[in-house]
Design an enzyme around this catalytic site. Structure first.
Site, PDB file in Angstrom:
ATOM      1  N   HIS A  86      53.831  16.213 196.998  1.00  0.00           N
ATOM      2  CA  HIS A  86      53.891  17.653 197.322  1.00  0.00           C
ATOM      3  C   HIS A  86      52.971  18.489 196.428  1.00  0.00           C
ATOM      4  O   HIS A  86      52.762  19.667 196.698  1.00  0.00           O
ATOM      5  CB  HIS A  86      55.322  18.180 197.190  1.00  0.00           C
ATOM      6  CG  HIS A  86      56.279  17.597 198.185  1.00  0.00           C
ATOM      7  ND1 HIS A  86      56.044  17.632 199.546  1.00  0.00           N
ATOM      8  CD2 HIS A  86      57.474  16.949 198.025  1.00  0.00           C
ATOM      9  CE1 HIS A  86      57.060  17.032 200.172  1.00  0.00           C
ATOM     10  NE2 HIS A  86      57.929  16.605 199.280  1.00  0.00           N
ATOM     11  N   ASP A 144      63.109   7.886 200.981  1.00  0.00           N
ATOM     12  CA  ASP A 144      64.100   8.824 201.518  1.00  0.00           C
ATOM     13  C   ASP A 144      64.043   8.842 203.043  1.00  0.00           C
ATOM     14  O   ASP A 144      64.797   9.555 203.695  1.00  0.00           O
ATOM     15  CB  ASP A 144      63.919  10.231 200.930  1.00  0.00           C
ATOM     16  CG  ASP A 144      62.465  10.672 200.876  1.00  0.00           C
ATOM     17  OD1 ASP A 144      61.618  10.015 201.501  1.00  0.00           O
ATOM     18  OD2 ASP A 144      62.184  11.689 200.203  1.00  0.00           O
ATOM     19  N   ASP A 149      57.118   8.636 203.363  1.00  0.00           N
ATOM     20  CA  ASP A 149      58.229   9.446 202.848  1.00  0.00           C
ATOM     21  C   ASP A 149      58.760  10.316 203.999  1.00  0.00           C
ATOM     22  O   ASP A 149      58.019  10.672 204.908  1.00  0.00           O
ATOM     23  CB  ASP A 149      57.685  10.325 201.714  1.00  0.00           C
ATOM     24  CG  ASP A 149      58.760  11.042 200.921  1.00  0.00           C
ATOM     25  OD1 ASP A 149      59.072  10.599 199.801  1.00  0.00           O
ATOM     26  OD2 ASP A 149      59.279  12.076 201.413  1.00  0.00           O
ATOM     27  N   HIS A 207      59.521  13.304 203.913  1.00  0.00           N
ATOM     28  CA  HIS A 207      58.934  14.642 203.822  1.00  0.00           C
ATOM     29  C   HIS A 207      57.424  14.557 203.998  1.00  0.00           C
ATOM     30  O   HIS A 207      56.800  13.566 203.598  1.00  0.00           O
ATOM     31  CB  HIS A 207      59.254  15.260 202.460  1.00  0.00           C
ATOM     32  CG  HIS A 207      60.720  15.318 202.159  1.00  0.00           C
ATOM     33  ND1 HIS A 207      61.343  14.392 201.344  1.00  0.00           N
ATOM     34  CD2 HIS A 207      61.681  16.168 202.605  1.00  0.00           C
ATOM     35  CE1 HIS A 207      62.649  14.682 201.289  1.00  0.00           C
ATOM     36  NE2 HIS A 207      62.878  15.742 202.041  1.00  0.00           N
TER      37      HIS A 207
HETATM   38 ZN   LIG Z   1      60.586  12.875 200.128  1.00  0.00          ZN
END
Ligand SMILES: [Zn+2]
Length: 325
Positions: free
Chosen positions: A127, A251, A164, A166
């Site tokens: 991120h 995740d 991931d 995200h």
């Molecule tokens: Zn993540």
């Protein structure tokens, strides 16, 4: 030669996010202990690791941002002012170690000391943008490794695969206009951080070199495997990467508290095998860097399956997810 390296520095445990935070030191301990308990650690080459210097970080991040992180850690701020990232006294040192592990693993793979490598690191990185940390991330470990491979090892084309749950907004932003990096991401949508629409495909010379595959909550094996086969494979064959980096976030596994995908351990094993076979031009050179994964037992067993596949072995019968001692 077919050996798999592991890059781990216990210093990454010192990044203290406080009670109740999902991105906690126990994550890497759970994985390391499980790899040792199952005996898999004995099959791995434990790599010498180093800390990333300012110059290493500046491969991707602006000098003012690096100075901001130093200053805010020194000032004992609780959060990075640029985004939702808890910091503490040892956060800079831990983040340098995380990026350093990715650098050391990249050196080991590109100098052919090992065939591929897994970096057991935190804080995660995908991120973090060039001038902004966010989402538990300070420095973009995988992006730094990609640039290092290009600058120090003269690798021209790097593929980054991000599974991931995200979207890796930081990695995407860093390479959005860069034709030397193909970025592929499967992620839950709508979900944090809100980027990663299918229409975001890169810009300028890099048009088409960002491939986003957003899927709704509840998606899993069928969706992700299909995306790998139908979207990633043709693009990767055309792109012909010389190195493959994985933003390995677990995740996206079933039962993760921060995601609603349903991937299982065997799926991560299979995705890993697909990536090993994907690019003949990369000759199996893979550096995998841990991102998310917040269910400790699930994280440990998924990493076990992933690393087993990196070793070129079929995942065996799942072992109990809790060490006996
Ligand atoms: Zn993540």
């Amino acid at each position: 030669m077919h050996t798999t390296g592991i890059a781990f520095d216990p210093i990454v445990r010192r990044h203290d996010t406080g009670p109740g935070h999902p991105e906690r030191p126990a994550r890497v301990s759970a994985v390391f202990d499980y790899l040792r308990y199952t005996g898999l650690l004995d099959s791995l080459d434990q790599l010498d690791v180093r800390q990333a210097s300012d110059d290493d970080l500046a491969l991707v991040h602006t000098r003012p941002y690096i100075e901001l992180v130093k200053r805010e850690v020194e000032q004992r701020r609780e959060q990075l002012s640029t985004g939702d990232t808890v910091i503490s006294e040892a956060s800079l040192e831990s983040a340098r170690a995380a990026a350093g592990c990715a650098l050391s693993a990249t050196d080991a793979v590109l100098s052919r000391r090992v065939q591929n490598a897994f970096c057991l690191v935190r804080p995660p990185g995908h991120h973090a943008e060039s001038r902004r940390g966010m989402g538990f991330c300070l420095f973009n470990n995988v992006a730094i490794a990609a640039r290092h491979a290009q600058r120090r090892h003269r690798v021209e084309r790097v593929l980054i695969v991000d599974w991931d749950v995200h979207h890796g907004n930081g990695t995407q932003a860093i390479f959005y206009r860069d034709p030397s990096v193909l970025f592929f991401s499967t992620h839950q949508s709508p979900w944090y951080p809100g980027t990663g629409a299918a229409e975001e495909t890169g810009a300028g010379d890099a048009q088409g070199l960002t491939i986003n595959c957003p899927f709704p909550a509840g998606s899993g094996r069928a969706e992700i495997m299909t995306a790998f086969r139908d979207r990633l494979f043709p693009a990767a064959v055309k792109f012909a990467p010389e190195l493959v980096l994985i933003s390995a976030g677990f995740d996206s596994r079933i039962d993760d508290p921060l995601g609603q995908f349903t991937l299982e351990d065997r799926d991560f094993a299979e995705l890993t095998t697909m990536l090993l076979e994907l690019a003949p031009t990369a000759q199996g050179r893979i550096v995998s860097v841990l991102e998310g994964g917040y269910n400790l037992q699930g994280l440990a067993s998924a990493c076990h399956a992933h690393v087993t596949s990196l070793l070129g072995e079929m995942p065996n019968t799942p072992k109990p997810a809790t060490p006996a001692n």
